[in-house]
Design an enzyme around this catalytic site. Sequence first.
Site, PDB file in Angstrom:
ATOM      1  N   HIS A 130       0.847  -1.209   0.000  1.00  0.00           N
ATOM      2  CA  HIS A 130       0.000   0.000   0.000  1.00  0.00           C
ATOM      3  C   HIS A 130       0.879   1.255   0.000  1.00  0.00           C
ATOM      4  O   HIS A 130       0.588   2.230  -0.689  1.00  0.00           O
ATOM      5  CB  HIS A 130      -0.868   0.051   1.260  1.00  0.00           C
ATOM      6  CG  HIS A 130      -1.834  -1.085   1.389  1.00  0.00           C
ATOM      7  ND1 HIS A 130      -1.687  -2.085   2.314  1.00  0.00           N
ATOM      8  CD2 HIS A 130      -2.975  -1.361   0.711  1.00  0.00           C
ATOM      9  CE1 HIS A 130      -2.697  -2.930   2.212  1.00  0.00           C
ATOM     10  NE2 HIS A 130      -3.484  -2.530   1.250  1.00  0.00           N
ATOM     11  N   MET A 182       3.355  -9.269  -0.774  1.00  0.00           N
ATOM     12  CA  MET A 182       2.789  -8.690   0.449  1.00  0.00           C
ATOM     13  C   MET A 182       1.271  -8.645   0.346  1.00  0.00           C
ATOM     14  O   MET A 182       0.712  -8.320  -0.700  1.00  0.00           O
ATOM     15  CB  MET A 182       3.345  -7.299   0.673  1.00  0.00           C
ATOM     16  CG  MET A 182       4.794  -7.378   1.079  1.00  0.00           C
ATOM     17  SD  MET A 182       5.315  -5.909   1.921  1.00  0.00           S
ATOM     18  CE  MET A 182       7.046  -6.306   2.140  1.00  0.00           C
ATOM     19  N   GLN A 224      -0.560  -4.277  -8.756  1.00  0.00           N
ATOM     20  CA  GLN A 224      -0.551  -5.355  -9.753  1.00  0.00           C
ATOM     21  C   GLN A 224      -0.843  -6.713  -9.113  1.00  0.00           C
ATOM     22  O   GLN A 224      -1.224  -7.664  -9.780  1.00  0.00           O
ATOM     23  CB  GLN A 224       0.818  -5.370 -10.464  1.00  0.00           C
ATOM     24  CG  GLN A 224       1.099  -6.545 -11.366  1.00  0.00           C
ATOM     25  CD  GLN A 224       0.162  -6.614 -12.569  1.00  0.00           C
ATOM     26  OE1 GLN A 224      -0.471  -5.627 -12.940  1.00  0.00           O
ATOM     27  NE2 GLN A 224       0.055  -7.795 -13.171  1.00  0.00           N
ATOM     28  N   LYS A 225      -0.699  -6.799  -7.788  1.00  0.00           N
ATOM     29  CA  LYS A 225      -0.988  -8.085  -7.126  1.00  0.00           C
ATOM     30  C   LYS A 225      -2.419  -8.521  -7.439  1.00  0.00           C
ATOM     31  O   LYS A 225      -2.669  -9.689  -7.673  1.00  0.00           O
ATOM     32  CB  LYS A 225      -0.783  -7.956  -5.628  1.00  0.00           C
ATOM     33  CG  LYS A 225      -1.342  -9.139  -4.905  1.00  0.00           C
ATOM     34  CD  LYS A 225      -0.569  -9.491  -3.703  1.00  0.00           C
ATOM     35  CE  LYS A 225      -1.283 -10.602  -3.000  1.00  0.00           C
ATOM     36  NZ  LYS A 225      -2.667 -10.208  -2.679  1.00  0.00           N
ATOM     37  N   GLN A 251      -8.365  -7.321 -10.752  1.00  0.00           N
ATOM     38  CA  GLN A 251      -9.061  -6.139 -10.213  1.00  0.00           C
ATOM     39  C   GLN A 251      -8.648  -4.889 -10.999  1.00  0.00           C
ATOM     40  O   GLN A 251      -9.495  -4.064 -11.379  1.00  0.00           O
ATOM     41  CB  GLN A 251      -8.725  -5.965  -8.730  1.00  0.00           C
ATOM     42  CG  GLN A 251      -9.173  -4.625  -8.156  1.00  0.00           C
ATOM     43  CD  GLN A 251      -9.000  -4.544  -6.649  1.00  0.00           C
ATOM     44  OE1 GLN A 251      -9.828  -5.055  -5.919  1.00  0.00           O
ATOM     45  NE2 GLN A 251      -7.944  -3.890  -6.180  1.00  0.00           N
TER      46      GLN A 251
END
Length: 276
Positions: free
Chosen positions: A34, A180, A144-145, A149
Amino acid sequence: MRSITSLDELRSSRLSLDGTVGLAPTMGFLHEGHLSLIRRARDECDHVVVSIFVNPTQFGANEDLSKYPRDIERDLKLIEPLTDLVWMPTAEIMYPQGYQTWVEVEAIASPLEGTMRPGHFKGVTTVVAKLFNGVQPHKAYFGQKDAQQAAVIRQMVRDLNFPIEIVVCPIVREADGLAMSSRNVYLDPEQRKAATGLFRSLSAAKDLYENGERNAEKIRRKMKDVLADEPLAKVQYVSCADYDTLEELDAINGKALLSMAVFIGKTRLIDNFVLG
Ligand code: PAF
């Protein structure tokens, strides 16, 4: 940094921000991933707004909404030096009694996470549209994780003419490769070790690709084989899909997204690599 809750406060605070505004939407329990979005917004925009809202409508009936980790005090300390405004609406503000309007993206929201978590993206796009309408940012930052979405939100922004640039920031990983995620906190030490299986599996598939393999089924097989060696890993899906459409590939000719969802104990982890 101003902390605000109500829509009225948000509107008047937003009016006082001259110049460009970058929004980092979050569900809190913040980590380096974040913070990388917020730092990028800080670098690129005059003002940074962070939203913290654990959005109930994107959780399925048997998912972890009530147990979703929260630590607002810690979050506020972490973002204080980087943020002008933090908006923390309540569920009643976002979904007041009688709420009945939803934003739903179709094809690109259907496979992968869309199949495994029915209704998830409808909740995400609805809340993100509401965050966009409230904050009216020039740019919005996503990780990008959550590759699908990001693709779904890009589609929504195009289709609904939001005048907002979507910036997708690279995955931030632990030293051993684990992506993470706020959910990593659920892992016990043994599960934490097993969770590196996702990164190892993606890395092995990437090696195969870099050695010339273009058969998508062989790439998917490699990812599954590496995960099969990890007894605590229960695979939900592995995918080698077209980067733009997210349709499963037979052969890799352009940009491809390798992605997976894997349960380690009760914790569902996702990860991905982009090829080409
Ligand atoms: O990625 C997340 O944390 C959430 O899906 C988002 C974009 C903040 C919407 O609730």
